[in-house]
Scaffold this active site. Sequence first.
Site, short mmCIF file in Angstrom:
data_model
loop_
_atom_site.label_atom_id
_atom_site.label_comp_id
_atom_site.label_asym_id
_atom_site.label_seq_id
_atom_site.Cartn_x
_atom_site.Cartn_y
_atom_site.Cartn_z
N ASN A 10 0.81 -1.30 -0.15
CA ASN A 10 -0.07 0.08 0.01
C ASN A 10 0.77 1.15 -0.14
O ASN A 10 1.73 1.61 0.93
CB ASN A 10 -0.76 -0.04 1.23
CG ASN A 10 -2.06 -0.79 1.02
OD1 ASN A 10 -2.21 -1.77 0.23
ND2 ASN A 10 -3.25 -0.47 1.73
N ALA A 11 0.60 2.16 -0.82
CA ALA A 11 1.50 3.35 -1.12
C ALA A 11 2.82 3.05 -1.14
O ALA A 11 3.57 3.74 -0.79
CB ALA A 11 1.03 4.25 -0.11
N ASP A 49 -7.32 -9.41 0.65
CA ASP A 49 -8.56 -9.45 0.05
C ASP A 49 -8.68 -9.89 -1.18
O ASP A 49 -9.43 -9.95 -1.87
CB ASP A 49 -9.16 -8.32 0.61
CG ASP A 49 -8.62 -6.96 -0.03
OD1 ASP A 49 -7.68 -7.08 -0.84
OD2 ASP A 49 -9.18 -5.93 0.09
N GLY A 50 -7.48 -9.73 -1.76
CA GLY A 50 -7.53 -10.20 -3.43
C GLY A 50 -7.51 -8.65 -4.26
O GLY A 50 -7.50 -8.79 -5.44
N HIS A 52 -6.28 -5.38 -2.53
CA HIS A 52 -5.17 -4.63 -2.16
C HIS A 52 -3.85 -5.04 -2.68
O HIS A 52 -3.04 -4.04 -2.83
CB HIS A 52 -5.12 -4.29 -0.60
CG HIS A 52 -6.08 -3.39 -0.20
ND1 HIS A 52 -7.62 -3.67 0.03
CD2 HIS A 52 -6.00 -1.97 0.30
CE1 HIS A 52 -8.13 -2.81 0.60
NE2 HIS A 52 -7.13 -1.72 0.76
N ASP A 73 -7.93 -4.79 7.04
CA ASP A 73 -8.33 -3.46 6.67
C ASP A 73 -9.54 -3.07 6.54
O ASP A 73 -10.27 -2.13 5.83
CB ASP A 73 -7.45 -2.99 5.59
CG ASP A 73 -7.26 -1.64 5.40
OD1 ASP A 73 -7.18 -0.73 6.34
OD2 ASP A 73 -7.14 -0.70 4.42
N LEU A 107 -9.36 2.81 -3.35
CA LEU A 107 -9.72 2.13 -2.30
C LEU A 107 -9.92 2.71 -0.92
O LEU A 107 -9.14 3.42 -0.62
CB LEU A 107 -8.59 0.52 -2.17
CG LEU A 107 -8.67 -0.14 -3.24
CD1 LEU A 107 -7.43 -1.38 -2.78
CD2 LEU A 107 -9.99 -1.23 -3.47
#
Length: 173
Positions: A10-11, A49-50, A52, A73, A107
């Site tokens: 993420n990021a 979760d498939g 992210h 998350d 998201l």
Amino acid sequence: GASLITHLYNAMRPFHHREPALLGMLQYGTNDLQAGNNSDQIYYSIIADGLHANPVAVKMAYMLSKNVVVVTDAMGAMGLKNGRHKLGSMEVDVKDKKATISGTNTLAGSVASMDSCVQNFKKFTGCDYFEALAAATTNPAKILGIDDDKGVIRVGMDADLVLLDEDLKVLRT
């Protein structure tokens, strides 16, 4: 030094073969980068979760390091129907298990449950049941420093139990 990479991918700066960014750190201990020993392990959390992280990316990380903490998350709309929901002051649209900031493709957290993330993690990585469950129990307890009381089933430990079936679906809590 750092001991946990939160929400891997993420990021995060992209992986590059000459500059592997955070992915490159997964194979090292926190002291390993400076002193050459591996006394402190670096853990990473990943949202399985498939959405992210692509399943292949989840598997790549797991191949580099088994020090994983599966997280969801999840936001307040988890378990609710498709539609518009609130996340703090933001409006979020949930459609087909995907939560985005209203009017965008960004998201806004996840609506995946913990058991579905553990199921996905097992499927994405090909790990066994014990490894998938450790990523949701033992490893989080270790990184939080509460593994003297939680994370395994043993006499004297806190009895926070969830009964799962052979497909890792919740039967009872």
